[in-house]
Design a protein around this motif. Sequence first.
Motif, PDB file in Angstrom:
ATOM      1  N   THR A 294       0.513 -12.089 -10.738  1.00  0.00           N
ATOM      2  CA  THR A 294      -0.420 -11.043 -10.926  1.00  0.00           C
ATOM      3  C   THR A 294       0.501  -9.723 -10.643  1.00  0.00           C
ATOM      4  O   THR A 294       1.154  -9.708  -9.730  1.00  0.00           O
TER       5      THR A 294
ATOM      6  N   ASP B 200      -0.482  -5.930  -9.771  1.00  0.00           N
ATOM      7  CA  ASP B 200      -1.401  -5.114  -9.168  1.00  0.00           C
ATOM      8  C   ASP B 200      -1.000  -3.462  -9.135  1.00  0.00           C
ATOM      9  O   ASP B 200       0.169  -3.314  -8.505  1.00  0.00           O
TER      10      ASP B 200
ATOM     11  N   SER C 235       2.519 -12.178  -6.603  1.00  0.00           N
ATOM     12  CA  SER C 235       2.065 -10.976  -7.090  1.00  0.00           C
ATOM     13  C   SER C 235       3.085  -9.998  -6.774  1.00  0.00           C
ATOM     14  O   SER C 235       4.198 -10.005  -6.273  1.00  0.00           O
TER      15      SER C 235
ATOM     16  N   GLU D 148       3.106  -5.722  -6.400  1.00  0.00           N
ATOM     17  CA  GLU D 148       2.341  -4.793  -6.176  1.00  0.00           C
ATOM     18  C   GLU D 148       3.100  -3.257  -6.503  1.00  0.00           C
ATOM     19  O   GLU D 148       4.454  -3.357  -6.323  1.00  0.00           O
TER      20      GLU D 148
END
Length: 330
Positions: free
Chosen positions: A201, A203, A241, A243
């Motif tokens: 993911t 973000d 993830s 960021e």
Amino acid sequence: MFVKTKIVLTIVYVMILAGILASSSGVSRSIFSERLRARFDESASGQEVSERLPPPGPDMHNIQEDFQSTILMVNGALLIVAAILSYGLAGLTLRPIRSAYQRQRRFLGDASHELRTPLAILQTGLESQLRRNKDTKEEKKIKSHLEEVYRMTRLVEDLLQLSYFAERNINIPNKEDVQLVPLLRETSERFIELAIKNDITIDCFINTDAGVTVLGDKQMLSQAIANVLKNAVCHNKSGGSVEIRLSKVRSQAVIEIKDTGTGMNAEDLAHVFDRFYRAEKSRFRGTGGSGLGLSIAYAVICAHCGHIDIQSVPDKGTRVVITLPVSSAS
């Protein structure tokens, strides 16, 4: 690069000479002072008490001070001359190295440019065969060959980019105001499909109202950020993830890209910006890495008077912080 090395060599040469002169001056002053004192003592003891001259101390000290000031002036002049000569000597020392480096750089640029055409022909031929071929075995073989051609093409493009920066001494010919908020969003969107494929993911913690502008080349900055993002996605763990954060600290724009990937140890971290260096040799072939991505990112950020710092912990992840000076438009 060579100018900085030349200056460092000059400083080293001057420091060596300064050390020699300081030692020589200290020894000379000590010997001169002892002999001068002995002469004054001998002169004073050789006369009658009634005719004895005033104590020689002040005169002796004056002579010592004159001698010391003379040494300082002579040594200062020698150091100035030595600095000029050392700078020239450093240039002569580096000349063959610079020449070899320039030949290597030209070779990389020329070779990379010449490889583009045959690679494009190979890619076109293989893609044409893939469309026509219905045999499963042959199709698998052609796809394998195509992957290698794609990997070589990416490597050639990376080499051409580095050659481009080197030929222009990493200068930016056409600078413009670049808005970092849309640039980061556009660049991150390019990796959404790859992230989904790897179960990662992405973000973005970016305030859309934060107008952070830097002066530079938009395409070059996008390429540098993309190289960092690609590493963060490709060398991450399944379910991990990435960021992306943007902030403004005084007159600096700070871009932070943090992942939960495999990380790097201290030894690999020390060479992370070296060309063709690979922290894990086996993983780069699978991801198409050439070992040049972070070298290009480093060159681009430095060309924009910025700084890139990487912190990493094995099996925990990597944090990349890019700082760039904001423009007056911010």
